[in-house]
Scaffold this motif. Structure first.
Motif, short mmCIF file in Angstrom:
data_model
loop_
_atom_site.label_atom_id
_atom_site.label_comp_id
_atom_site.label_asym_id
_atom_site.label_seq_id
_atom_site.Cartn_x
_atom_site.Cartn_y
_atom_site.Cartn_z
N THR A 1 0.87 -1.16 0.06
CA THR A 1 0.11 0.02 0.04
C THR A 1 0.78 1.20 0.04
OG1 THR A 1 -1.65 -1.02 1.19
CG2 THR A 1 -1.87 1.14 1.30
N GLU A 2 1.92 1.12 0.90
CA GLU A 2 2.89 2.48 0.73
C GLU A 2 3.37 2.62 -0.67
OE1 GLU A 2 6.82 4.15 3.47
OE2 GLU A 2 5.76 1.95 3.81
N MET A 3 3.72 1.61 -1.23
CA MET A 3 4.18 1.67 -2.46
C MET A 3 3.47 2.22 -3.34
SD MET A 3 6.20 -1.16 -4.73
CE MET A 3 4.82 -2.16 -4.94
N GLY A 4 2.09 1.89 -3.47
CA GLY A 4 1.11 2.35 -4.26
C GLY A 4 0.80 4.02 -4.03
N GLU A 5 0.68 4.34 -2.66
CA GLU A 5 0.49 5.61 -2.42
C GLU A 5 1.69 6.52 -3.00
OE1 GLU A 5 0.34 5.29 1.70
OE2 GLU A 5 -1.98 4.73 1.88
N ILE A 6 3.07 6.16 -2.75
CA ILE A 6 4.11 6.91 -3.51
C ILE A 6 4.02 7.10 -4.92
CG2 ILE A 6 6.60 6.72 -3.76
CD1 ILE A 6 7.01 5.47 -0.98
N LYS A 7 3.64 5.93 -5.79
CA LYS A 7 3.39 6.07 -6.93
C LYS A 7 2.32 7.14 -7.44
CE LYS A 7 4.68 1.31 -8.38
NZ LYS A 7 4.19 0.04 -9.01
N GLN A 8 1.06 7.11 -6.65
CA GLN A 8 0.08 8.03 -6.79
C GLN A 8 0.54 9.47 -6.56
OE1 GLN A 8 -3.03 7.43 -8.37
NE2 GLN A 8 -1.92 5.50 -8.64
N GLN A 9 1.36 9.54 -5.74
CA GLN A 9 1.65 11.02 -5.15
C GLN A 9 2.92 11.58 -6.39
OE1 GLN A 9 1.15 13.04 -2.95
NE2 GLN A 9 2.65 14.64 -3.49
N LEU A 10 3.72 10.61 -6.96
CA LEU A 10 4.37 10.96 -7.74
C LEU A 10 3.91 11.33 -9.14
CD1 LEU A 10 7.20 8.26 -7.46
CD2 LEU A 10 7.53 10.63 -6.96
N ALA A 11 2.77 10.66 -9.55
CA ALA A 11 1.86 10.99 -10.40
C ALA A 11 1.11 12.16 -10.48
CB ALA A 11 1.01 9.86 -10.65
N ARG A 12 0.51 12.48 -9.23
CA ARG A 12 -0.07 13.82 -9.12
C ARG A 12 1.04 14.95 -9.19
NH1 ARG A 12 -2.87 10.78 -4.98
NH2 ARG A 12 -1.06 11.43 -3.36
N GLU A 13 2.05 14.74 -8.57
CA GLU A 13 3.21 15.81 -8.89
C GLU A 13 3.71 15.94 -10.34
OE1 GLU A 13 6.18 14.71 -6.29
OE2 GLU A 13 5.25 14.97 -4.61
N ALA A 14 3.67 14.71 -11.08
CA ALA A 14 4.14 15.03 -12.50
C ALA A 14 2.80 15.70 -13.25
CB ALA A 14 4.30 13.53 -13.17
#
Length: 218
Positions: free
Chosen positions: A69-82
């Motif tokens: 879950t933490e890995m997925g949250e990091i991916k989503q945060q990176l996607a939002r920042e991009a």
């Protein structure tokens, strides 16, 4: 005779190889069970592994236990920042105008914050003098900027009050100046100006900061 016997034996062997034993084939019930098991397994992997790892969505809690879950949250945060970076830095002319407008607003606010509060303009004939003083309390800080046009001017930046005096700066034949005054004691802090040139000199003095009044005396 022998040849025909061998031919029949070979045909029998081919038929045996082409037709599997029905006892070895799965029954329709077994096929349904296998299909249902595959669907359940795929759903389990999707809900418990893929969704937490890719989107940070963990309805079962298994992803949190496995650290997915933490890995997925990091991916989503990176996607939002991009996506935010693309909105700010990309998107062609429209985005450029948007960025320019935003920076323009900030620049306007900064300019308004730094604007001069008081402007004093005076002219001195050859040999004439005047004083411009700021009434300040101890610890007050005032900023200034001035320019002389038409000629050069002499000045003495000093202060007196509370039984004390101080010299900040002096100039001869100057045409401009800028800086700040930090009052070490309460009193009048400012300039004595004298025109030692052969023509009229006009001085424009801009002020801002902590002071209670601007006083001019001849």
């Amino acid at each position: 005779m022998i040849s025909s016997t061998f031919e029949r034996m070979r045909e029998a062997m081919q038929l045996s190889a082409e037709k599997p034993d029905p006892a070895l084939l799965p029954t329709p019930r077994q096929l349904r069970r296998s299909t249902i098991a595959a669907v359940i397994g795929a759903a389990f992997i999707g809900v418990c592994v893929y969704m937490p790892a890719e989107y940070g969505i963990d309805p079962t809690g298994v992803g949190g236990v496995l650290g997915l879950t933490e890995m997925g949250e990091i991916k989503q945060q990176l996607a939002r920042e991009a996506a935010e970076d693309e909105l700010i830095h990309g998107g062609g002319e429209q985005s450029s105008r948007l960025v320019d407008d935003i920076f323009g607003l900030f620049a306007g606010a900064a300019h308004a914050q730094e604007a001069w509060v008081d402007t004093v303009t005076f002219s001195l004939a050859p040999g004439a003098a005047t004083e411009i003083k700021l009434v300040m309390a101890a610890g007050d800080v005032a900023e200034y900027e001035w320019v002389a046009t038409g000629g050069r001017i002499n000045f003495d930046l000093h202060a007196h009050g509370d039984g004390q005096s101080i010299d900040y700066d002096r100039g001869r034949g100057a045409t401009e100046g800028q800086g700040s005054i930090e009052a070490p004691f309460p009193g009048e802090h400012g300039w004595f100006w004298r025109n030692r040139d052969d023509a009229n000199v006009t001085v424009t003095l801009q002020l801002r900061g902590a002071y209670s009044d601007v006083v001019r005396s001849e």
